[in-house]
Enzyme design. Structure first.
Site, PDB file in Angstrom:
ATOM      1  N   TYR A 276      16.888  -7.935  -7.320  1.00 38.41           N
ATOM      2  CA  TYR A 276      16.228  -7.563  -8.576  1.00 38.41           C
ATOM      3  C   TYR A 276      14.715  -7.766  -8.416  1.00 38.41           C
ATOM      4  CZ  TYR A 276      14.680  -8.306 -13.444  1.00 38.41           C
ATOM      5  OH  TYR A 276      14.015  -8.268 -14.635  1.00 38.41           O
TER       6      TYR A 276
ATOM      7  N   LYS B 120      11.566  -5.185  -8.709  1.00 35.56           N
ATOM      8  CA  LYS B 120      10.469  -5.383  -9.660  1.00 35.56           C
ATOM      9  C   LYS B 120       9.115  -5.417  -8.935  1.00 35.56           C
ATOM     10  CE  LYS B 120      12.667  -5.290 -13.565  1.00 35.56           C
ATOM     11  NZ  LYS B 120      12.420  -4.229 -14.557  1.00 35.56           N
TER      12      LYS B 120
HETATM   13  N1  LIG Z   1      14.403 -10.982 -20.506  1.00 34.48           N
HETATM   14  C1  LIG Z   1      13.697 -11.415 -19.472  1.00 34.48           C
HETATM   15  O1  LIG Z   1      13.623 -12.618 -19.186  1.00 34.48           O
HETATM   16  C2  LIG Z   1      12.946 -10.420 -18.615  1.00 34.48           C
HETATM   17  C3  LIG Z   1      11.965 -10.913 -17.753  1.00 34.48           C
HETATM   18  C4  LIG Z   1      11.249 -10.030 -16.962  1.00 34.48           C
HETATM   19  C5  LIG Z   1      11.499  -8.684 -17.033  1.00 34.48           C
HETATM   20  N2  LIG Z   1      12.464  -8.214 -17.872  1.00 34.48           N
HETATM   21  C6  LIG Z   1      12.697  -6.775 -17.911  1.00 34.48           C
HETATM   22  O2  LIG Z   1      12.555  -6.311 -19.237  1.00 34.48           O
HETATM   23  C7  LIG Z   1      13.349  -5.146 -19.427  1.00 34.48           C
HETATM   24  C8  LIG Z   1      14.187  -5.310 -20.682  1.00 34.48           C
HETATM   25  O3  LIG Z   1      14.974  -6.471 -20.575  1.00 34.48           O
HETATM   26  P1  LIG Z   1      15.549  -7.255 -21.840  1.00 34.48           P
HETATM   27  O4  LIG Z   1      15.494  -8.686 -21.489  1.00 34.48           O
HETATM   28  O5  LIG Z   1      14.915  -6.773 -23.079  1.00 34.48           O
HETATM   29  O6  LIG Z   1      17.091  -6.785 -21.788  1.00 34.48           O
HETATM   30  P2  LIG Z   1      18.174  -6.618 -22.935  1.00 34.48           P
HETATM   31  O7  LIG Z   1      17.869  -7.462 -24.112  1.00 34.48           O
HETATM   32  O8  LIG Z   1      19.473  -6.768 -22.250  1.00 34.48           O
HETATM   33  O9  LIG Z   1      17.982  -5.086 -23.399  1.00 34.48           O
HETATM   34  C9  LIG Z   1      18.168  -4.072 -22.457  1.00 34.48           C
HETATM   35  C10 LIG Z   1      18.004  -2.725 -23.144  1.00 34.48           C
HETATM   36  O10 LIG Z   1      18.061  -1.698 -22.164  1.00 34.48           O
HETATM   37  C11 LIG Z   1      19.195  -0.856 -22.398  1.00 34.48           C
HETATM   38  N3  LIG Z   1      19.706  -0.469 -21.078  1.00 34.48           N
HETATM   39  C12 LIG Z   1      20.295  -1.244 -20.152  1.00 34.48           C
HETATM   40  N4  LIG Z   1      20.606  -0.532 -19.068  1.00 34.48           N
HETATM   41  C13 LIG Z   1      20.194   0.744 -19.314  1.00 34.48           C
HETATM   42  C14 LIG Z   1      20.240   1.946 -18.587  1.00 34.48           C
HETATM   43  N5  LIG Z   1      20.780   2.018 -17.370  1.00 34.48           N
HETATM   44  N6  LIG Z   1      19.738   3.058 -19.157  1.00 34.48           N
HETATM   45  C15 LIG Z   1      19.191   3.014 -20.405  1.00 34.48           C
HETATM   46  N7  LIG Z   1      19.118   1.903 -21.129  1.00 34.48           N
HETATM   47  C16 LIG Z   1      19.623   0.776 -20.593  1.00 34.48           C
HETATM   48  C17 LIG Z   1      20.151  -1.689 -23.265  1.00 34.48           C
HETATM   49  O11 LIG Z   1      21.010  -0.931 -24.092  1.00 34.48           O
HETATM   50  P3  LIG Z   1      22.445  -0.377 -23.528  1.00 34.48           P
HETATM   51  O12 LIG Z   1      23.129  -1.560 -22.931  1.00 34.48           O
HETATM   52  O13 LIG Z   1      23.138   0.206 -24.710  1.00 34.48           O
HETATM   53  O14 LIG Z   1      22.076   0.650 -22.513  1.00 34.48           O
HETATM   54  C18 LIG Z   1      19.130  -2.425 -24.119  1.00 34.48           C
HETATM   55  O15 LIG Z   1      18.614  -1.582 -25.136  1.00 34.48           O
HETATM   56  C19 LIG Z   1      14.165  -4.966 -18.136  1.00 34.48           C
HETATM   57  O16 LIG Z   1      13.515  -4.022 -17.304  1.00 34.48           O
HETATM   58  C20 LIG Z   1      14.094  -6.338 -17.492  1.00 34.48           C
HETATM   59  O17 LIG Z   1      14.224  -6.261 -16.093  1.00 34.48           O
HETATM   60  C21 LIG Z   1      13.194  -9.057 -18.669  1.00 34.48           C
END
Ligand SMILES: NC(=O)c1ccc[n+]([C@@H]2O[C@H](COP(=O)([O-])OP(=O)(O)OC[C@H]3O[C@@H](n4cnc5c(N)ncnc54)[C@H](OP(=O)(O)O)[C@@H]3O)[C@@H](O)[C@H]2O)c1
Length: 274
Positions: A178, A182
């Site tokens: 992952y 990134k």
């Molecule tokens: N949370 C953290 O600590 C963190 C830290 C660094 C970076 N990030 C990055 O931030 C971004 C969002 O993460 P989050 O923490 O907000 O996650 P989250 O709360 O799990 O939300 C993920 C969102 O993306 C959608 N999704 C997942 N897979 C998808 C796909 N293949 N196509 C289209 N939509 C998809 C989900 O809806 P569905 O399941 O209905 O598709 C949901 O709306 C990601 O890129 C993650 O790598 C997160």
């Protein structure tokens, strides 16, 4: 807030609706696509852009949560397009919706990202690796290609924001692949910034652990212990990332491109691992 002998000074962005509504209308009249926006960081970004005046197109795989998310946004300035971020036909449909319903695209937030595996790199299954790369890296590039083909950059102030992570900057054992994807997203943003200048600014965000469903396994049951590694004394909130996103996509960041902005409560500065 006092924790043990340490005084933690609350230093968060406004999260209540009234404070956000009072923010400047930096995105008035602009059109944004936010991928992965039915919950978590993507939804917070969509809400913040909408609160600052933008019309928004939200994507995610499942329609019901998307409908619920849209119901909480300003009526008339929100559309949803369910689909998988890695599917070219879905990307085309979402971009066509922005153009057809709102007259163009000014902002693309390529936020959707996945990490379905946990374990050492030596045990990484290549099919899983390809899938993660497909969504996180090629998916991000695909959104950029589609949006630009549909006119992103023809109007002033165009901006693209990609979602990287601190795992792309420092070693991230257990979620190593992952992190590799990134790191690729960060480099993609930097390179696109040069290729798309001067018409489109391209930046990336690199959050540490933000309290969402995606990251739950990293803190649930031991949040205080995890938060203690952060100089600002707490994990991130989706609104912390949304505030940085709204800035980078706005004219306030008009001379900022090719940057990866770390949003991590000071974790990396303190030598923390992702
Ligand atoms: N949370 C953290 O600590 C963190 C830290 C660094 C970076 N990030 C990055 O931030 C971004 C969002 O993460 P989050 O923490 O907000 O996650 P989250 O709360 O799990 O939300 C993920 C969102 O993306 C959608 N999704 C997942 N897979 C998808 C796909 N293949 N196509 C289209 N939509 C998809 C989900 O809806 P569905 O399941 O209905 O598709 C949901 O709306 C990601 O890129 C993650 O790598 C997160």
């Amino acid at each position: 807030m006092v924790e043990g002998s340490t005084r933690v000074i609350e230093n968060a962005v406004p999260v209540d609706d009234a404070a956000v509504a009072a923010a400047r209308a930096r995105h008035e009249g602009r059109v944004a696509i936010v991928t992965g926006a039915s919950r978590g960081i993507g939804l917070a970004i969509a809400r913040r852009l909408a609160d600052e005046g933008a019309s928004v197109v939200l994507t995610a795989r499942r329609p019901e949560p998307l409908e619920e998310a849209a119901a909480a946004l300003p009526e008339g300035r929100v559309r949803i397009v369910p689909g998988n971020a890695q599917d070219p036909a879905h990307r085309r449909e979402a971009v066509a919706t922005a153009v057809g319903e709102f007259g163009g695209i000014d902002i693309l937030v390529a936020n959707a990202g996945i990490n379905p595996v946990y374990g050492p790199l030596l045990e990484l299954d290549h099919d899983a690796a390809r899938k993660i790369f497909e969504v996180n890296v090629l998916g991000t590039l695909g959104w950029v290609q589609e949006a630009c083909a549909a006119g992103l950059g023809e109007r002033d102030g165009a901006a693209i924001l990609a979602m990287s992570s601190v795992t792309g900057a420092v070693a991230s054992p257990g979620i190593g692949w992952y992190g590799v994807t990134k790191a690729a997203v960060a480099h993609l943003a930097t390179t696109l910034a040069v290729e798309l200048a001067p018409r489109v600014r391209v930046n990336a965000l690199a959050p540490a652990v933000v309290r969402t469903r995606f990251a739950r396994a990293l803190y649930e049951g031991h949040e205080e212990e995890v938060a203690a590694r952060y100089p600002l004394g707490r994990l991130g909130r989706p609104e912390d990332v949304a505030a940085a996103a709204a800035f980078l996509c706005s004219a306030d960041a008009g001379w900022v491109t090719g940057q990866v902005l770390t949003v991590d409560g000071g974790l990396l500065a303190a030598g923390g691992v992702a």
